[in-house]
Design a protein around this motif. Sequence first.
Motif, PDB file in Angstrom:
ATOM      1  N   LEU A 171       0.862  -1.183   0.000  1.00 16.82           N
ATOM      2  CA  LEU A 171       0.000   0.000   0.000  1.00 16.82           C
ATOM      3  C   LEU A 171       0.895   1.228   0.000  1.00 16.82           C
ATOM      4  N   GLN A 172       0.430   2.291  -0.651  1.00 16.24           N
ATOM      5  CA  GLN A 172       1.229   3.512  -0.657  1.00 16.24           C
ATOM      6  C   GLN A 172       0.354   4.728  -0.875  1.00 16.24           C
ATOM      7  N   SER A 173       0.873   5.862  -0.434  1.00 20.27           N
ATOM      8  CA  SER A 173       0.266   7.151  -0.713  1.00 20.27           C
ATOM      9  C   SER A 173       1.411   8.127  -0.905  1.00 20.27           C
ATOM     10  N   ALA A 174       1.460   8.726  -2.078  1.00 18.80           N
ATOM     11  CA  ALA A 174       2.570   9.622  -2.417  1.00 18.80           C
ATOM     12  C   ALA A 174       2.019  10.920  -2.986  1.00 18.80           C
ATOM     13  N   THR A 175       1.291  11.657  -2.153  1.00 15.36           N
ATOM     14  CA  THR A 175       0.734  12.937  -2.585  1.00 15.36           C
ATOM     15  C   THR A 175       1.632  14.066  -2.095  1.00 15.36           C
ATOM     16  N   CYS A 176       1.297  15.259  -2.478  1.00 17.34           N
ATOM     17  CA  CYS A 176       2.073  16.424  -2.041  1.00 17.34           C
ATOM     18  C   CYS A 176       1.520  17.032  -0.756  1.00 17.34           C
ATOM     19  N   GLY A 177       0.518  16.432  -0.169  1.00 14.49           N
ATOM     20  CA  GLY A 177      -0.072  16.977   1.051  1.00 14.49           C
ATOM     21  C   GLY A 177      -0.351  15.876   2.042  1.00 14.49           C
ATOM     22  N   GLN A 178      -1.634  15.569   2.206  1.00 11.98           N
ATOM     23  CA  GLN A 178      -2.029  14.518   3.136  1.00 11.98           C
ATOM     24  C   GLN A 178      -1.896  13.156   2.480  1.00 11.98           C
ATOM     25  N   ASP A 179      -1.313  12.228   3.210  1.00 19.54           N
ATOM     26  CA  ASP A 179      -1.194  10.853   2.746  1.00 19.54           C
ATOM     27  C   ASP A 179      -1.975   9.968   3.707  1.00 19.54           C
ATOM     28  N   ILE A 180      -2.908   9.183   3.164  1.00 23.52           N
ATOM     29  CA  ILE A 180      -3.736   8.315   3.985  1.00 23.52           C
ATOM     30  C   ILE A 180      -3.649   6.898   3.441  1.00 23.52           C
ATOM     31  N   VAL A 181      -3.351   5.954   4.336  1.00 20.12           N
ATOM     32  CA  VAL A 181      -3.316   4.538   3.985  1.00 20.12           C
ATOM     33  C   VAL A 181      -4.157   3.786   5.009  1.00 20.12           C
ATOM     34  N   VAL A 182      -5.038   2.917   4.509  1.00 20.27           N
ATOM     35  CA  VAL A 182      -5.859   2.079   5.377  1.00 20.27           C
ATOM     36  C   VAL A 182      -5.249   0.684   5.374  1.00 20.27           C
ATOM     37  N   VAL A 183      -4.768   0.248   6.535  1.00 17.00           N
ATOM     38  CA  VAL A 183      -4.163  -1.071   6.683  1.00 17.00           C
ATOM     39  C   VAL A 183      -5.271  -2.039   7.091  1.00 17.00           C
ATOM     40  N   PRO A 184      -5.590  -3.013   6.238  1.00 14.83           N
ATOM     41  CA  PRO A 184      -6.668  -3.947   6.572  1.00 14.83           C
ATOM     42  C   PRO A 184      -6.342  -4.779   7.810  1.00 14.83           C
ATOM     43  N   GLY A 185      -7.369  -5.213   8.490  1.00 13.82           N
ATOM     44  CA  GLY A 185      -7.187  -6.023   9.687  1.00 13.82           C
ATOM     45  C   GLY A 185      -6.585  -7.384   9.406  1.00 13.82           C
ATOM     46  N   ASP A 186      -6.704  -7.867   8.164  1.00  8.99           N
ATOM     47  CA  ASP A 186      -6.173  -9.191   7.851  1.00  8.99           C
ATOM     48  C   ASP A 186      -4.713  -9.160   7.389  1.00  8.99           C
TER      49      ASP A 186
END
Length: 188
Positions: A93-108
């Motif tokens: 998973l990744q988020s590479a924006t110029c501002g806010q980066d949000i990643v949701v890590v699944p429970g599994d």
Amino acid sequence: MMPAQCPVAILFLLLLSLPLSLSFLSSSDDQETVPEEWVLLHVVQGQIGAGNYSYLRLNHDGKIILHMRSLRGDADLYVSDKTLRPSFDTYKLQSATCGQDIVVVPGDFARPVGIGIYGHPSYQESEFEMRVFLDDTVPQDPFEDSTLENEQNLKKTHATSSDDFQEEESIFWTILIGLLKLIVEILV
């Protein structure tokens, strides 16, 4: 007659732009809205140099939300449950924006989860703040066999720690052999 109308027109324009100005001033990044069900677990602040990584390890179970914002520069987020050192080459998973980066890590996702924070090379240094939330709205499976999962996680933890030990041992031997070669060359 024209000069008298100018102050009225300017006053009218100021009154029209006032609500827009007030909404801009009140919408601050510090007042982020998150669902009430989310539980704040950690707040991590740090700095990262251009082209470098900083690594974190997530051990907490459940659905986790990583909410990172760059305070200065541009920090990017890479996440993996296969390696503890994810990068832009090895991640799930990744988020590479110029501002806010949000990643949701699944429970599994298998724990521990590796988190890599990358300092974008276009800035000499990036400063970030990451908030780690637990999403309590995700129901746990009551029929899940937790003992089997715990045994698998324990084996993975043992494998990871033995891999780390072997890596440290390898570095030790490399340094020791290098020193012995140096001593032999000095004596000969």
